[in-house]
Design a protein around this motif. Structure first.
Motif, PDB file in Angstrom:
ATOM      1  N   GLU A  46       0.836  -1.207   0.000  1.00 50.19           N
ATOM      2  CA  GLU A  46       0.000   0.000   0.000  1.00 50.19           C
ATOM      3  C   GLU A  46       0.870   1.257   0.000  1.00 50.19           C
ATOM      4  N   GLN A  47       1.968   1.217   0.752  1.00 50.32           N
ATOM      5  CA  GLN A  47       2.874   2.370   0.786  1.00 50.32           C
ATOM      6  C   GLN A  47       3.564   2.555  -0.563  1.00 50.32           C
ATOM      7  N   ILE A  48       3.895   1.464  -1.212  1.00 52.02           N
ATOM      8  CA  ILE A  48       4.468   1.553  -2.564  1.00 52.02           C
ATOM      9  C   ILE A  48       3.518   2.322  -3.476  1.00 52.02           C
ATOM     10  N   GLN A  49       2.236   2.034  -3.378  1.00 51.52           N
ATOM     11  CA  GLN A  49       1.222   2.731  -4.187  1.00 51.52           C
ATOM     12  C   GLN A  49       1.220   4.230  -3.888  1.00 51.52           C
ATOM     13  N   LYS A  50       1.286   4.568  -2.607  1.00 49.63           N
ATOM     14  CA  LYS A  50       1.263   5.980  -2.213  1.00 49.63           C
ATOM     15  C   LYS A  50       2.496   6.721  -2.736  1.00 49.63           C
ATOM     16  N   GLU A  51       3.647   6.084  -2.665  1.00 51.15           N
ATOM     17  CA  GLU A  51       4.880   6.708  -3.150  1.00 51.15           C
ATOM     18  C   GLU A  51       4.835   6.870  -4.674  1.00 51.15           C
ATOM     19  N   GLU A  65      10.358  10.655  -4.598  1.00 47.24           N
ATOM     20  CA  GLU A  65       9.238   9.758  -4.280  1.00 47.24           C
ATOM     21  C   GLU A  65       9.413   8.410  -4.982  1.00 47.24           C
ATOM     22  N   ARG A  66       9.874   8.446  -6.222  1.00 42.22           N
ATOM     23  CA  ARG A  66      10.107   7.188  -6.942  1.00 42.22           C
ATOM     24  C   ARG A  66      11.206   6.375  -6.250  1.00 42.22           C
ATOM     25  N   ASN A  67      12.248   7.062  -5.786  1.00 40.11           N
ATOM     26  CA  ASN A  67      13.310   6.365  -5.063  1.00 40.11           C
ATOM     27  C   ASN A  67      12.793   5.733  -3.776  1.00 40.11           C
ATOM     28  N   HIS A  68      11.899   6.443  -3.076  1.00 39.50           N
ATOM     29  CA  HIS A  68      11.293   5.871  -1.869  1.00 39.50           C
ATOM     30  C   HIS A  68      10.505   4.613  -2.229  1.00 39.50           C
ATOM     31  N   MET A  69       9.735   4.720  -3.309  1.00 38.57           N
ATOM     32  CA  MET A  69       8.957   3.580  -3.762  1.00 38.57           C
ATOM     33  C   MET A  69       9.874   2.390  -4.042  1.00 38.57           C
TER      34      MET A  69
END
Length: 176
Positions: free
Chosen positions: A12-17, A50-54
């Motif tokens: 779910e966090q991947i989606q948010k990022e 944000e992409r790096n966080h994902m």
């Protein structure tokens, strides 16, 4: 091994990022259309962050027994009138990510998954700094204004700041 609850929450966090990354690209386009290239660069860089966080979460999940995936993302189109609206939207976007990452860290703690809790610590602290930074930008925009003359000044300021960040990153890379 990660619990099923943690696996689900990390996905779910991947989606948010991923959504945040795309939303920042939408804001970069808004700025480009208004000839605000310095502010657009800020948003391009935010999108990359944000992409790096994902990707960090994606890799963590895959490494520790999960199966990371990205579902189709919701549309990031938004109607914004001015730069203050843009940064109020950014604050809301970042706050949503902050709330989600805090819930994820709390879940990891409650599940006694201290490795995941420790992994998330940097994200929690970074979100705190992002919200503070966005609030400072909102204050600056409110003080300076966002008429054409002010936008020229703000754009130049953003451009200088992004150039400084890039130079700092280049210097850090040279030291490695």
């Amino acid at each position: 091994m990660l619990s099923n609850k943690i696996k689900t929450a990390l996905n779910e966090q991947i989606q948010k990022e991923a959504y945040a990354s795309n939303a920042y690209l939408t804001l970069a386009t808004w700025c480009e259309e208004k000839n605000l290239d310095g502010i657009a660069e800020y948003f391009y860089n935010a999108s990359t962050d944000e992409r790096n966080h994902m990707l960090e979460i994606y890799k963590y999940l895959n490494t520790y027994g999960g199966s990371a995936h990205i579902k189709p993302l919701k549309d990031t189109s938004i109607k914004l009138k001015n730069l203050l609206d843009v940064f109020n939207y950014v604050f809301d976007l970042e706050h949503e990510v902050t709330v989600a990452i805090n819930k994820l860290a709390k879940l990891a703690y409650e599940e006694n998954d201290f490795a995941t809790f420790k992994f998330l610590e940097a994200f929690v602290l970074e979100q705190q700094q992002w919200e503070k930074g966005v609030n400072e930008l909102i204050d600056m925009i409110k003080r300076v204004g966002y008429d054409d003359k002010s936008l020229f000044y703000l754009n130049k300021t953003f451009k200088k700041n992004e150039e400084k960040k890039a130079l700092g990153a280049d210097a850090a890379a040279e030291k490695e």
